[in-house]
Design an enzyme around this catalytic site. Sequence first.
Site, short mmCIF file in Angstrom:
data_model
loop_
_atom_site.label_atom_id
_atom_site.label_comp_id
_atom_site.label_asym_id
_atom_site.label_seq_id
_atom_site.Cartn_x
_atom_site.Cartn_y
_atom_site.Cartn_z
NE ARG A 122 -2.26 -1.34 3.58
CZ ARG A 122 -1.69 -0.60 4.50
NH1 ARG A 122 -1.75 0.72 4.43
NH2 ARG A 122 -1.07 -1.15 5.53
CE1 TYR A 178 0.12 -7.98 -3.74
CE2 TYR A 178 1.72 -6.43 -2.87
CZ TYR A 178 1.15 -7.69 -2.88
OH TYR A 178 1.62 -8.64 -2.02
N GLY A 179 -2.89 -5.44 -3.81
CA GLY A 179 -3.29 -5.38 -2.40
C GLY A 179 -4.33 -4.32 -2.09
N GLY A 180 -4.17 -3.73 -0.92
CA GLY A 180 -5.11 -2.74 -0.43
C GLY A 180 -5.30 -1.55 -1.35
CE LYS A 233 -6.50 -3.73 5.89
NZ LYS A 233 -5.29 -4.34 5.56
CG HIS A 237 -6.38 -3.23 10.53
ND1 HIS A 237 -5.09 -2.76 10.59
CD2 HIS A 237 -6.35 -4.24 9.63
CE1 HIS A 237 -4.32 -3.47 9.77
NE2 HIS A 237 -5.06 -4.37 9.18
CB SER A 251 -0.07 -3.65 8.22
OG SER A 251 -1.25 -2.94 7.92
CB ALA A 252 3.27 -7.02 8.65
CB CYS A 253 1.67 -6.42 14.17
SG CYS A 253 2.77 -5.04 13.81
CG ASN A 284 1.25 -15.98 12.13
OD1 ASN A 284 1.77 -17.07 12.10
ND2 ASN A 284 1.46 -15.05 11.22
CG ASP A 322 -6.73 -7.39 7.31
OD1 ASP A 322 -5.71 -7.21 8.02
OD2 ASP A 322 -7.02 -6.66 6.35
CG ASN A 331 3.45 -6.41 1.77
OD1 ASN A 331 2.94 -6.97 2.75
ND2 ASN A 331 2.76 -5.60 0.98
CB SER A 332 5.67 -12.09 -1.28
OG SER A 332 6.28 -12.76 -0.19
NE ARG A 333 0.35 -8.46 2.44
CZ ARG A 333 -0.12 -8.22 3.66
NH1 ARG A 333 -1.18 -8.85 4.10
NH2 ARG A 333 0.46 -7.34 4.44
#
Length: 595
Positions: A73, A201-203, A210, A230, A252-254, A258, A281, A377-379
Amino acid sequence: MNDFPTTNKKLIDWVKKSAELCKPDDIVWIDGSQEQQELLQKEAVERGEFIGLNKEKLPGCFLHRTAVDDVARTEHLTFICTKKKQDAGPTNNWMSPGAAYRKARAIFEGAMRGRTMYVIPFSMGPVGSTFSKIGVELTDSRYVVLNMLIMTRAGSAVLRQLDKGDDFTKCLHSRAELDINKRLILHFPEENIIWSVGSGYGGNALLGKKCLSLRIASFIARKEHWLAEHMLIMGVEKPNGRIQYIAAAFPSACGKTNLAMLVPPEGLRRKGYRIWTVGDDIAWMRVDTDGALWAINPEAGFFGVAPGTNSKTNPNMVETIRKNTIYTNVVLRPDKTVWWEGADGKPPAEGIDWQGRPWKPGMLDVRGNPVLGAHPNSRFTAPIVNCPSASFRLDQHHGVPISAIVFGGRRQHLAPLVYEAFDWEHGVFIGSTMASERTAAQVGTLGEVRRDPLAMLPFCGYNMSDYFRHWLAMGKKMPKAPRIFHVNWFRTNKEGKFLWPGFGENLRVLEWILDRCDNRMNAAESPIGYIPYCKDIDLTGLDISSETIQKLLEINKNDWLEELRGIKKFFAAFNKHLPEELWQQYKKLQERLDR
Ligand code: GTP
Ligand code: SPV
Ligand code: MN
């Protein structure tokens, strides 16, 4: 040009008008059928947009590579376009609607020449639920269509809903030239419109995520008295069979994905715990007739971070992404399977990296740094129903009742493993002062600490002071409000190593949280909130010293005094607009620390 498979006049007029602007060769309506999905996949492969992956090992899976500067993003190119600047607030980029439309129109003009414009009718949340919202995305990207088919409930069922005259968010998207200098992600919350151009890409491009489900939805939620957050949503089934639900906001990414599908560690599993994943998310939450807070996940898929995903950290996700998954910016192996840093097994001897170049482990760049095979940040994009822990309540119109709200972030120092707010208002203060170290999900300097209130800094569609006010008010509307907690899985020792093993072991912390919600657990009162007595976190089967646990729960007064200075500076940016309650909470924290 096709006929219009809808009777919704507003939709028809808007599709026509957008086509006049973007000038596509053709218009295709997305019906959600498997035949159409397969046709689009085939076309994407033929045009080189997708690489078909190993049909035996990864059935229904594809690889996509983005432009090199279109990998996350771009918050600096993201704008809230309200009539008044004040309504976007000091934390958002603002542009006047007039200027925004003018600038973007110049890029959209003729941008779809030689391309097809796809019309994607989609529902965020179960189709027909009063919790749900409808959007329609117009896009010239097959990648976007194929992602939206996984991430949302898209197709004819939504058109039928629109035939009834339901309102919808107009989402206009074009890759245009994929030029970062001609990229704009624009939100017009007062008109329920999103315009995104120049990114694929993405958001930035999957506008249901988002853009609609957070920026536009948060604006609507404030007016309609609900919350668009979020947050992950998970159910924790206790050994006695009772399921309690938790909603957690981490930047994000925290670690949302998981946590949402964690596998109980040995020590606890023997006691019979089970996890049910509702979402990873986004959460939309309403006060229901019973006075409790109920949450749905508006999405139907995961758009998860690939690096670090393996059968140790996230076995449920490894299972989820074995089929019908789109991989973006990961390594391609010679046998047409995929790999990323932190994946299962050894790195492949050779492969093709995320930029499409031959790659070998150990390669160094000109500065002597290792060349990553997959982008950080590959997804992957995968349907929730693939997930072994997917909740059986995903399609229930009212979602699930929330017992605890959990905030968290990456803090190497400062925040203890877990603490509980004294009450709702204190909880909102904790949320409003959240901070985290920057990750690869945003363009910018890695590791830099930034305030990210309720993990919504990049996603709040209006003035953040009003957002805090809205949260304070929501607490008063709920006779059965969830309790509020803060966690930090990322505290490190002097050598920079994580003190807490994290991942599945986080359930040990959730266990304490849920016992607190049931009023079955005492806690120590500290200046920052209630913290656990060391003995109350179940550590059976875990190799961790009591010294480490003490460190994890330690509250360092000097660090917190420094934190107060940071909070003061952050709050000051809101001027007089900040709710007085939050300044009061600040003063109370200061007094408790001084005592
Ligand atoms: P977004 O999709 O960007 O919103 O991210 P997310 O919040 O869902 O984050 P995710 O679960 O994908 O985790 C991001 C990174 O954090 C991955 O590299 C994980 O391996 C790592 N991570 C997740 N949980 C833990 C944990 O408990 N401890 C540690 N040390 N790392 C974790
Ligand atoms: C995030 O950055 O919080 C994500 C990925 O979940 S994106 O869809 O790009 O927003
Ligand atoms: Mn996210």
